[in-house]
Design a protein around this motif. Structure first.
Motif, mmCIF file in Angstrom:
data_model
loop_
_atom_site.group_PDB
_atom_site.id
_atom_site.type_symbol
_atom_site.label_atom_id
_atom_site.label_comp_id
_atom_site.label_asym_id
_atom_site.label_seq_id
_atom_site.Cartn_x
_atom_site.Cartn_y
_atom_site.Cartn_z
ATOM 1 N N ALA A 179 0.712 -1.209 -0.002
ATOM 2 C CA ALA A 179 0.134 0.021 -0.087
ATOM 3 C C ALA A 179 0.849 1.306 0.010
ATOM 4 O O ALA A 179 0.452 2.251 -0.149
ATOM 5 N N GLY A 180 2.176 1.142 0.181
ATOM 6 C CA GLY A 180 2.994 2.101 0.084
ATOM 7 C C GLY A 180 3.444 2.769 1.310
ATOM 8 O O GLY A 180 4.364 3.797 1.472
ATOM 9 N N ALA A 181 3.364 2.094 2.494
ATOM 10 C CA ALA A 181 3.357 2.624 3.844
ATOM 11 C C ALA A 181 5.017 2.135 4.186
ATOM 12 O O ALA A 181 5.517 1.186 3.721
ATOM 13 N N ARG A 182 5.550 2.751 5.277
ATOM 14 C CA ARG A 182 6.811 2.215 5.760
ATOM 15 C C ARG A 182 6.370 1.593 6.859
ATOM 16 O O ARG A 182 5.094 2.000 7.927
ATOM 17 N N VAL A 183 6.901 0.175 7.367
ATOM 18 C CA VAL A 183 6.397 -0.342 8.335
ATOM 19 C C VAL A 183 7.591 -0.557 9.521
ATOM 20 O O VAL A 183 8.691 -1.101 9.099
ATOM 21 N N ILE A 184 6.905 -0.476 10.890
ATOM 22 C CA ILE A 184 7.858 -0.626 12.003
ATOM 23 C C ILE A 184 7.162 -1.879 12.750
ATOM 24 O O ILE A 184 6.095 -1.878 12.934
ATOM 25 N N GLY A 185 7.959 -2.823 12.732
ATOM 26 C CA GLY A 185 7.292 -4.249 13.214
ATOM 27 C C GLY A 185 7.888 -4.821 14.624
ATOM 28 O O GLY A 185 9.187 -4.861 14.729
ATOM 29 N N THR A 186 7.009 -4.859 15.794
ATOM 30 C CA THR A 186 7.476 -5.570 17.032
ATOM 31 C C THR A 186 7.677 -6.809 16.951
ATOM 32 O O THR A 186 7.057 -7.492 16.046
ATOM 33 N N GLY A 187 8.758 -7.121 17.675
ATOM 34 C CA GLY A 187 9.220 -8.834 17.615
ATOM 35 C C GLY A 187 10.146 -8.971 18.675
ATOM 36 O O GLY A 187 10.619 -7.988 19.220
ATOM 37 N N SER A 188 10.504 -10.288 18.801
ATOM 38 C CA SER A 188 11.846 -10.501 19.749
ATOM 39 C C SER A 188 12.996 -10.136 18.907
ATOM 40 O O SER A 188 13.187 -9.989 17.625
ATOM 41 N N ALA A 189 14.318 -10.181 19.698
ATOM 42 C CA ALA A 189 15.624 -9.945 19.064
ATOM 43 C C ALA A 189 15.956 -10.975 17.991
ATOM 44 O O ALA A 189 16.315 -10.763 16.833
ATOM 45 N N ALA A 190 15.569 -12.339 18.219
ATOM 46 C CA ALA A 190 15.747 -13.250 17.307
ATOM 47 C C ALA A 190 14.983 -13.366 16.137
ATOM 48 O O ALA A 190 15.267 -13.811 15.028
ATOM 49 N N SER A 191 13.703 -12.464 15.963
ATOM 50 C CA SER A 191 13.035 -12.342 14.704
ATOM 51 C C SER A 191 13.379 -11.173 13.868
ATOM 52 O O SER A 191 12.813 -10.928 12.888
ATOM 53 N N ALA A 192 14.489 -10.167 14.315
ATOM 54 C CA ALA A 192 14.831 -8.854 13.516
ATOM 55 C C ALA A 192 15.195 -9.230 12.051
ATOM 56 O O ALA A 192 14.373 -8.631 11.162
ATOM 57 N N ASP A 193 15.862 -10.472 11.787
ATOM 58 C CA ASP A 193 16.200 -10.552 10.270
ATOM 59 C C ASP A 193 14.837 -11.127 9.535
ATOM 60 O O ASP A 193 14.721 -10.624 8.327
ATOM 61 N N TYR A 194 14.173 -11.729 10.392
ATOM 62 C CA TYR A 194 13.046 -12.453 9.678
ATOM 63 C C TYR A 194 11.944 -10.995 9.398
ATOM 64 O O TYR A 194 11.396 -11.147 8.112
ATOM 65 N N LEU A 195 11.826 -10.044 10.210
ATOM 66 C CA LEU A 195 10.973 -9.180 9.886
ATOM 67 C C LEU A 195 11.640 -8.064 8.615
ATOM 68 O O LEU A 195 10.810 -7.754 7.914
ATOM 69 N N ARG A 196 13.051 -8.080 8.636
ATOM 70 C CA ARG A 196 13.490 -7.088 7.681
ATOM 71 C C ARG A 196 13.131 -7.731 6.320
ATOM 72 O O ARG A 196 12.728 -7.184 5.291
ATOM 73 N N ASP A 197 13.150 -9.083 6.262
ATOM 74 C CA ASP A 197 13.054 -9.839 5.001
ATOM 75 C C ASP A 197 11.523 -9.782 4.630
ATOM 76 O O ASP A 197 11.290 -9.502 3.418
ATOM 77 N N LEU A 198 10.599 -9.417 5.328
ATOM 78 C CA LEU A 198 9.250 -9.328 4.951
ATOM 79 C C LEU A 198 8.822 -7.876 4.601
ATOM 80 O O LEU A 198 8.032 -7.442 4.080
ATOM 81 N N GLY A 199 10.221 -7.061 5.096
ATOM 82 C CA GLY A 199 9.946 -5.346 4.652
ATOM 83 C C GLY A 199 9.695 -4.493 5.708
ATOM 84 O O GLY A 199 9.308 -3.263 5.483
#
Length: 314
Positions: A179-199
């Motif tokens: 949709a064109g938004a910037r996304v900040i996603g909460t998660g554990s430290a272990a999930s950081a790379d995973y969240l980056r891969d999602l955008g």
């Protein structure tokens, strides 16, 4: 062709409400498609928190119209293998996906295509979408889409998504980015790379969330979606996000409009499936289990620490 009496038909059922320990795989009669119905040979069933939540106790089950004995699971994908009288939109051999409320984890489900709604739903599976991916879309994809609609995410927004790596979060992050938004996603430290891969730009949940978000987005956050509890709501309010641009899926908070995936726009599922087919939307599958390991699968899924979706193969 194998005679119907020789077809093995299994279903996950429960005779009492409770946790994973009440789930059992049983041999059941092969159902027949009546007028206005199709029978689907299920190939995969996606699990959701809603599945174990609504079978956890009698009061909750009653709100969903469930009585004992009950089946389990709602999201499915498979192939139509029997068509009832009067059905014109589906034929034998058609690949389909959709929802069969609290009965999807079974070799066969019968869908009343004339009834519609979350208990009886079938959609054609597009080429390029496998059954496992299709089986994850109905509840989680719709809920994510509904949440973005409530807060009106679009270009120029910075949206904070709590629980971004979970089953709904993986879709919410990607749809917000589309949709064109910037996304900040909460998660554990272990999930950081995973969240980056999602955008998403990852941020650790817990005490001090507001300060960490401010450091990432000093210009501010414009919308927030809480997919886990209330932490993201409280952080968003502290950061100055107005209530109309905050939503939840797991809690009710005064002043906040919750997202309801059960009442989406009619074309939502087809749009989601087409995004998967064209590789614009990823379906991260965290684990795949055979039906006889249903208890293990639900234990993993209900711990709410899974990155992505849990799928049962049939």
């Amino acid at each position: 062709m194998q005679a119907q009496s020789e077809i093995r038909s299994r279903a996950v059922q429960l005779d009492s409400f409770g946790g994973p320990e009440v789930l059992a795989v049983r041999e059941v009669p092969v159902p027949e498609a009546g007028p206005g119905q199709v029978r689907v040979r299920v190939r995969a069933a996606g699990l959701n928190p809603m599945d174990w939540f609504m079978t956890s106790d009698a009061e909750t089950a009653g709100r969903f119209g469930l009585t004992l004995p009950a089946g389990f699971g709602s999201d499915y994908a498979g192939v139509v293998d029997q068509v009832g009288e009067g059905v014109t939109d589906f034929a034998r051999g058609d690949r389909v996906f959709g929802s069969a409320l609290s009965r999807a984890v079974a070799d066969f489900v019968v869908i009343d295509v004339t009834a519609g709604g979350p208990a009886n739903e079938a959609h054609h599976t597009p080429d390029g979408v496998d059954d496992r991916a299709a089986a994850t879309l109905t509840i989680a994809g719709r809920t994510a889409s509904a949440a973005l609609t409530v807060v009106g995410v679009g270009p120029g927004d910075t949206v904070l998504i709590g629980g971004a790596g979970g089953g709904v979060g993986v879709f919410a992050v990607q749809l917000a980015r589309i949709a064109g938004a910037r996304v900040i996603g909460t998660g554990s430290a272990a999930s950081a790379d995973y969240l980056r891969d999602l955008g998403a730009e990852p941020v650790a949940y817990g005490d001090g969330l507001e300060d960490r978000v401010r450091a990432l987005a000093p210009e501010g956050v414009t919308a927030a979606i809480d997919l886990f509890g209330t932490e993201t709501v409280h952080a968003a309010r502290t950061l100055g996000v107005p209530d109309p641009r905050i939503t939840t899926i797991a809690t009710q908070i005064e002043g906040i409009t919750p997202a309801n995936g059960a009442t989406p726009a009619p074309a939502t599922l087809n749009q989601l499936a087409n995004l998967v087919a064209t590789a614009q939307l990823q379906v991260p599958i965290a684990a795949i289990y055979p039906i006889d390991q249903i208890r293990t699968a639900v234990e993993l899924q209900s711990a709410r620490r899974v990155k992505g979706k849990v799928v049962i193969d049939l």
